[in-house]
Motif scaffolding. Structure first.
Motif, PDB file in Angstrom:
ATOM      1  N   GLN A 157       0.830  -1.200   0.000  1.00  0.00           N
ATOM      2  CA  GLN A 157       0.000   0.000   0.000  1.00  0.00           C
ATOM      3  C   GLN A 157       0.869   1.257   0.000  1.00  0.00           C
ATOM      4  O   GLN A 157       0.592   2.225  -0.725  1.00  0.00           O
ATOM      5  CB  GLN A 157      -0.929   0.034   1.229  1.00  0.00           C
ATOM      6  CG  GLN A 157      -1.938  -1.084   1.288  1.00  0.00           C
ATOM      7  CD  GLN A 157      -3.023  -0.993   0.235  1.00  0.00           C
ATOM      8  OE1 GLN A 157      -3.122  -0.030  -0.518  1.00  0.00           O
ATOM      9  NE2 GLN A 157      -3.848  -2.022   0.166  1.00  0.00           N
ATOM     10  N   LEU A 158       1.924   1.256   0.802  1.00  0.00           N
ATOM     11  CA  LEU A 158       2.831   2.406   0.866  1.00  0.00           C
ATOM     12  C   LEU A 158       3.563   2.614  -0.462  1.00  0.00           C
ATOM     13  O   LEU A 158       3.694   3.743  -0.943  1.00  0.00           O
ATOM     14  CB  LEU A 158       3.825   2.237   2.006  1.00  0.00           C
ATOM     15  CG  LEU A 158       3.222   2.295   3.414  1.00  0.00           C
ATOM     16  CD1 LEU A 158       4.254   1.874   4.454  1.00  0.00           C
ATOM     17  CD2 LEU A 158       2.659   3.666   3.713  1.00  0.00           C
ATOM     18  N   VAL A 159       4.019   1.528  -1.056  1.00  0.00           N
ATOM     19  CA  VAL A 159       4.701   1.621  -2.358  1.00  0.00           C
ATOM     20  C   VAL A 159       3.734   2.124  -3.417  1.00  0.00           C
ATOM     21  O   VAL A 159       4.070   3.011  -4.217  1.00  0.00           O
ATOM     22  CB  VAL A 159       5.308   0.249  -2.753  1.00  0.00           C
ATOM     23  CG1 VAL A 159       5.751   0.240  -4.210  1.00  0.00           C
ATOM     24  CG2 VAL A 159       6.465  -0.110  -1.837  1.00  0.00           C
ATOM     25  N   TYR A 160       2.525   1.590  -3.424  1.00  0.00           N
ATOM     26  CA  TYR A 160       1.512   2.005  -4.389  1.00  0.00           C
ATOM     27  C   TYR A 160       1.211   3.504  -4.252  1.00  0.00           C
ATOM     28  O   TYR A 160       1.149   4.231  -5.250  1.00  0.00           O
ATOM     29  CB  TYR A 160       0.233   1.182  -4.179  1.00  0.00           C
ATOM     30  CG  TYR A 160      -0.846   1.460  -5.186  1.00  0.00           C
ATOM     31  CD1 TYR A 160      -0.843   0.819  -6.431  1.00  0.00           C
ATOM     32  CD2 TYR A 160      -1.874   2.350  -4.909  1.00  0.00           C
ATOM     33  CE1 TYR A 160      -1.841   1.071  -7.363  1.00  0.00           C
ATOM     34  CE2 TYR A 160      -2.870   2.610  -5.830  1.00  0.00           C
ATOM     35  CZ  TYR A 160      -2.844   1.965  -7.055  1.00  0.00           C
ATOM     36  OH  TYR A 160      -3.836   2.211  -7.975  1.00  0.00           O
ATOM     37  N   LEU A 163       4.075   5.487  -5.643  1.00  0.00           N
ATOM     38  CA  LEU A 163       4.088   5.450  -7.113  1.00  0.00           C
ATOM     39  C   LEU A 163       3.000   6.356  -7.683  1.00  0.00           C
ATOM     40  O   LEU A 163       3.211   7.020  -8.692  1.00  0.00           O
ATOM     41  CB  LEU A 163       3.903   4.009  -7.604  1.00  0.00           C
ATOM     42  CG  LEU A 163       5.084   3.082  -7.378  1.00  0.00           C
ATOM     43  CD1 LEU A 163       4.696   1.645  -7.748  1.00  0.00           C
ATOM     44  CD2 LEU A 163       6.292   3.541  -8.186  1.00  0.00           C
ATOM     45  N   GLN A 164       1.842   6.405  -7.041  1.00  0.00           N
ATOM     46  CA  GLN A 164       0.778   7.291  -7.492  1.00  0.00           C
ATOM     47  C   GLN A 164       1.215   8.753  -7.401  1.00  0.00           C
ATOM     48  O   GLN A 164       0.973   9.540  -8.327  1.00  0.00           O
ATOM     49  CB  GLN A 164      -0.490   7.099  -6.654  1.00  0.00           C
ATOM     50  CG  GLN A 164      -1.335   5.932  -7.083  1.00  0.00           C
ATOM     51  CD  GLN A 164      -2.624   5.915  -6.300  1.00  0.00           C
ATOM     52  OE1 GLN A 164      -2.637   6.110  -5.081  1.00  0.00           O
ATOM     53  NE2 GLN A 164      -3.720   5.687  -7.009  1.00  0.00           N
ATOM     54  N   ARG A 165       1.852   9.135  -6.300  1.00  0.00           N
ATOM     55  CA  ARG A 165       2.312  10.511  -6.125  1.00  0.00           C
ATOM     56  C   ARG A 165       3.362  10.874  -7.173  1.00  0.00           C
ATOM     57  O   ARG A 165       3.370  11.963  -7.714  1.00  0.00           O
ATOM     58  CB  ARG A 165       2.876  10.729  -4.717  1.00  0.00           C
ATOM     59  CG  ARG A 165       1.794  10.891  -3.666  1.00  0.00           C
ATOM     60  CD  ARG A 165       2.349  11.389  -2.358  1.00  0.00           C
ATOM     61  NE  ARG A 165       3.410  10.560  -1.801  1.00  0.00           N
ATOM     62  CZ  ARG A 165       3.236   9.519  -1.003  1.00  0.00           C
ATOM     63  NH1 ARG A 165       2.013   9.147  -0.664  1.00  0.00           N
ATOM     64  NH2 ARG A 165       4.257   8.835  -0.556  1.00  0.00           N
TER      65      ARG A 165
END
Length: 169
Positions: A157-160, A163-165
């Motif tokens: 979730q943190l990586v996702y 990546l979105q930011r």
């Protein structure tokens, strides 16, 4: 007996200075931990429980489970009602985590410090996990696998989110 009490008070004053540190309550917490651990060991021995060594796989599962359970107990919003008698809400402390201030004096303060510190509560969690491996290894491994999957999901979730930011910015 008065000499022991006087010595303890003097040591506390020398250690704490003007700070309000509940050393007696910390000592009581340590005693509870020691008595609980000793009682579990005695119970295991009386029941003839197998005290086998922990292999690398079980140790890895225990490590990740201890990490996740400690953070869940000390920082998760869902477990805040359990911490509420000992803490005061102070805002968010990170993704899906709360920041809380310890309140009260004596035992209340000592327990508040324990249950808001993932590093502190991890010793208790690891001990409970170890006891689970002695008394109910299958159920303990299942719970450990579940918490390990949740911890892995947290990281994803943190990586996702990162990546979105970076894709937007």
């Amino acid at each position: 007996m008065n000499a022991v009490v006087d010595t303890a008070r003097r040591q506390k004053e020398e250690y704490t200075g003007d700070a309000d540190r509940p050393l007696g309550s910390y000592l009581a917490t340590l005693a509870v931990y020691g008595l609980t651990t000793g009682a579990l060991a005695l119970l295991a021995r009386r029941r003839g429980a197998s005290l086998h060594s922990i292999g690398p796989g079980d140790l890895a599962l225990m490590t990740v489970t201890t990490h996740k359970m400690s953070r869940l107990m000390a920082k998760d919003p869902v477990t805040s009602p359990l911490r509420a008698p000992f803490t005061r809400y102070a805002g968010t402390g990170g993704p899906a985590e709360l920041s809380e201030e310890v309140r009260g004096h004596g035992v209340r303060h000592a327990v508040g410090e324990l249950i808001t510190c993932p590093f502190c509560v991890s010793q208790w969690v690891a001990t409970a996990y170890a006891a689970g491996m002695v008394f109910a290894p299958g159920a303990t491994r299942l719970a450990g696998a579940t918490m390990t999957a949740v911890a892995g999901s947290d990281w994803l979730q943190l990586v996702y989110a990162r990546l979105q930011r970076s894709a937007v910015g």
